[in-house]
Design a protein around this motif. Structure first.
Motif, mmCIF file in Angstrom:
data_model
loop_
_atom_site.group_PDB
_atom_site.id
_atom_site.type_symbol
_atom_site.label_atom_id
_atom_site.label_comp_id
_atom_site.label_asym_id
_atom_site.label_seq_id
_atom_site.Cartn_x
_atom_site.Cartn_y
_atom_site.Cartn_z
ATOM 1 N N SER A 63 0.836 -1.195 0.000
ATOM 2 C CA SER A 63 0.000 0.000 0.000
ATOM 3 C C SER A 63 0.872 1.246 0.000
ATOM 4 C CB SER A 63 -0.917 0.012 1.226
ATOM 5 O OG SER A 63 -0.145 0.023 2.422
ATOM 6 N N ILE A 64 0.280 2.364 -0.421
ATOM 7 C CA ILE A 64 0.999 3.628 -0.476
ATOM 8 C C ILE A 64 0.035 4.754 -0.168
ATOM 9 C CG2 ILE A 64 0.619 3.930 -2.958
ATOM 10 C CD1 ILE A 64 3.494 5.126 -3.074
ATOM 11 N N GLN A 65 0.541 5.808 0.468
ATOM 12 C CA GLN A 65 -0.250 6.989 0.782
ATOM 13 C C GLN A 65 0.363 8.189 0.064
ATOM 14 O OE1 GLN A 65 0.330 6.109 5.022
ATOM 15 N NE2 GLN A 65 -1.853 6.509 5.284
ATOM 16 N N ASP A 66 -0.432 8.833 -0.769
ATOM 17 C CA ASP A 66 0.022 10.022 -1.491
ATOM 18 C C ASP A 66 -0.327 11.233 -0.628
ATOM 19 O OD1 ASP A 66 0.587 12.087 -3.163
ATOM 20 O OD2 ASP A 66 -0.537 11.333 -4.875
ATOM 21 N N VAL A 67 0.652 11.718 0.119
ATOM 22 C CA VAL A 67 0.403 12.785 1.095
ATOM 23 C C VAL A 67 0.910 14.140 0.621
ATOM 24 C CG1 VAL A 67 0.455 11.194 3.047
ATOM 25 C CG2 VAL A 67 2.591 12.259 2.284
ATOM 26 N N VAL A 68 1.228 14.255 -0.661
ATOM 27 C CA VAL A 68 1.845 15.489 -1.157
ATOM 28 C C VAL A 68 0.913 16.273 -2.077
ATOM 29 C CG1 VAL A 68 4.121 14.439 -1.002
ATOM 30 C CG2 VAL A 68 2.903 14.362 -3.176
ATOM 31 N N GLY A 69 1.399 17.452 -2.492
ATOM 32 C CA GLY A 69 0.665 18.264 -3.451
ATOM 33 C C GLY A 69 -0.699 18.693 -2.959
ATOM 34 N N PRO A 70 -1.692 18.765 -3.850
ATOM 35 C CA PRO A 70 -3.037 19.201 -3.481
ATOM 36 C C PRO A 70 -3.750 18.217 -2.565
ATOM 37 C CG PRO A 70 -2.997 18.392 -5.738
ATOM 38 C CD PRO A 70 -1.571 18.470 -5.289
ATOM 39 N N ASN A 71 -3.118 17.049 -2.307
ATOM 40 C CA ASN A 71 -3.732 16.057 -1.426
ATOM 41 C C ASN A 71 -3.564 16.409 0.052
ATOM 42 O OD1 ASN A 71 -4.412 14.356 -3.629
ATOM 43 N ND2 ASN A 71 -2.279 13.724 -3.739
ATOM 44 N N GLN A 72 -2.907 17.501 0.360
ATOM 45 C CA GLN A 72 -2.705 17.891 1.751
ATOM 46 C C GLN A 72 -3.955 18.579 2.292
ATOM 47 O OE1 GLN A 72 1.214 19.474 2.850
ATOM 48 N NE2 GLN A 72 1.865 19.087 0.755
ATOM 49 N N PHE A 123 -7.963 14.973 5.865
ATOM 50 C CA PHE A 123 -7.504 13.675 5.370
ATOM 51 C C PHE A 123 -5.986 13.706 5.211
ATOM 52 C CE2 PHE A 123 -11.786 14.359 3.818
ATOM 53 C CZ PHE A 123 -12.439 13.201 4.222
ATOM 54 N N PRO A 124 -5.253 13.701 6.320
ATOM 55 C CA PRO A 124 -3.790 13.805 6.238
ATOM 56 C C PRO A 124 -3.135 12.635 5.512
ATOM 57 C CG PRO A 124 -4.478 13.217 8.469
ATOM 58 C CD PRO A 124 -5.723 13.604 7.710
ATOM 59 N N GLN A 125 -3.869 11.523 5.388
ATOM 60 C CA GLN A 125 -3.305 10.369 4.688
ATOM 61 C C GLN A 125 -3.338 10.535 3.176
ATOM 62 O OE1 GLN A 125 -6.250 10.426 6.078
ATOM 63 N NE2 GLN A 125 -7.745 9.374 4.784
ATOM 64 N N GLY A 126 -3.969 11.605 2.679
ATOM 65 C CA GLY A 126 -4.012 11.840 1.238
ATOM 66 C C GLY A 126 -4.821 10.796 0.509
ATOM 67 N N VAL A 127 -4.312 10.359 -0.624
ATOM 68 C CA VAL A 127 -4.975 9.323 -1.414
ATOM 69 C C VAL A 127 -4.301 7.993 -1.125
ATOM 70 C CG1 VAL A 127 -5.726 8.614 -3.707
ATOM 71 C CG2 VAL A 127 -5.365 11.036 -3.223
ATOM 72 N N GLU A 128 -5.072 7.004 -0.748
ATOM 73 C CA GLU A 128 -4.528 5.690 -0.444
ATOM 74 C C GLU A 128 -4.637 4.795 -1.675
ATOM 75 O OE1 GLU A 128 -6.031 3.928 3.107
ATOM 76 O OE2 GLU A 128 -6.043 5.822 4.206
ATOM 77 N N GLY A 129 -3.554 4.052 -1.953
ATOM 78 C CA GLY A 129 -3.556 3.196 -3.124
ATOM 79 C C GLY A 129 -2.943 1.839 -2.866
ATOM 80 N N ASN A 130 -3.289 0.897 -3.730
ATOM 81 C CA ASN A 130 -2.662 -0.422 -3.725
ATOM 82 C C ASN A 130 -1.473 -0.395 -4.681
ATOM 83 O OD1 ASN A 130 -4.690 -1.521 -2.009
ATOM 84 N ND2 ASN A 130 -6.042 -1.732 -3.775
ATOM 85 N N LEU A 131 -0.326 -0.774 -4.179
ATOM 86 C CA LEU A 131 0.921 -0.661 -4.932
ATOM 87 C C LEU A 131 1.424 -2.014 -5.395
ATOM 88 C CD1 LEU A 131 3.584 0.813 -5.821
ATOM 89 C CD2 LEU A 131 4.387 0.452 -3.479
ATOM 90 N N SER A 132 1.881 -2.065 -6.647
ATOM 91 C CA SER A 132 2.625 -3.231 -7.130
ATOM 92 C C SER A 132 3.876 -2.732 -7.841
ATOM 93 C CB SER A 132 1.780 -4.082 -8.084
ATOM 94 O OG SER A 132 1.525 -3.389 -9.290
ATOM 95 N N MET A 133 4.960 -3.422 -7.602
ATOM 96 C CA MET A 133 6.238 -3.062 -8.218
ATOM 97 C C MET A 133 6.908 -4.355 -8.656
ATOM 98 S SD MET A 133 9.319 -0.851 -6.485
ATOM 99 C CE MET A 133 10.918 -0.659 -7.290
#
Length: 208
Positions: A144-153, A157-167
């Motif tokens: 999982s990953i949390q996009d906490v930067v940019g306009p997501n601040q 919702f301090p966690q920003g956008v939550e996503g499922n990550l694959s690498m």
């Protein structure tokens, strides 16, 4: 002498009741008993990266689009505890991470546009990690990953956008490259909750 004997008995009893069973991390998703409530007689399972599947992922990765460069830093945390009702139920090796976005990366005009190493909302506490992953098979990280930067601040919702990550590491590449993909986590959202990722969601990363 009597006090020493008593102490030894206590220590031996503690080790006996709080034993640990080491298992290959690949069993993490198939074991059904890892969340069983703990008791004094329960053996804590430690899901360990026995085959060193984590190793290729550790370090820094980058991807450049235009004049912006996305840099991901990943590291390994060993034997991290998972708790339930205040008691440790098992341990697990995990991959943690942070990211940054630079403008003119590597040039004399380089500047930092965004970094995930910021305070959580209005608190003075910073994120220990915004990436949490495991590697249970060769060359594929999921988590999982949390996009906490940019306009997501958004302070709500301090966690920003939550996503499922694959690498997924691309075999035979030198320097090493990997497919980086993020899909927004499902679930109900409030009208003012961030929905759009600032960080890249589908790029090829190159290990630095």
């Amino acid at each position: 002498m009597k006090k020493i004997l008593i102490l030894m008995v206590v220590i031996m009893g503690y080790n006996a009741t709080y034993g640990q069973q080491v298992k290959d991390l690949r069993y993490f998703y198939t074991d059904k008993n890892k969340y069983n409530p703990s008791s004094l007689s329960v053996t804590r399972i430690y899901y360990k990266d026995i085959n060193n599947y984590f190793t290729p992922f550790l370090g820094q990765w980058k991807s450049t689009t235009g004049n912006q460069t996305f840099v991901v830093t990943l590291w390994k945390e060993t034997q991290r505890p998972t708790e339930e009702n205040g008691d440790i139920v098992f341990y697990c090796d995990k991959i943690f991470g942070h990211y940054q976005i630079f403008v003119d990366y590597g040039l004399s005009t380089q500047s930092l546009l965004y970094t995930s190493q910021i305070n959580i909302g209005s608190t003075t506490q910073s994120w220990d990690t915004v990436i949490l992953g495991k590697v249970v098979q060769p060359n594929k990280l999921s988590g999982s990953i949390q996009d906490v930067v940019g306009p997501n601040q958004n302070p709500d919702f301090p966690q920003g956008v939550e996503g499922n990550l694959s690498m997924t590491i691309i075999s035979g590449t030198l320097p090493l490259t990997a497919n980086w993909k993020i899909i927004r986590s499902s679930g109900m959202r409030r009208s003012n909750q961030p929905r759009v990722f600032t960080i890249p969601t589908n790029v090829i990363l190159t290990k630095i």
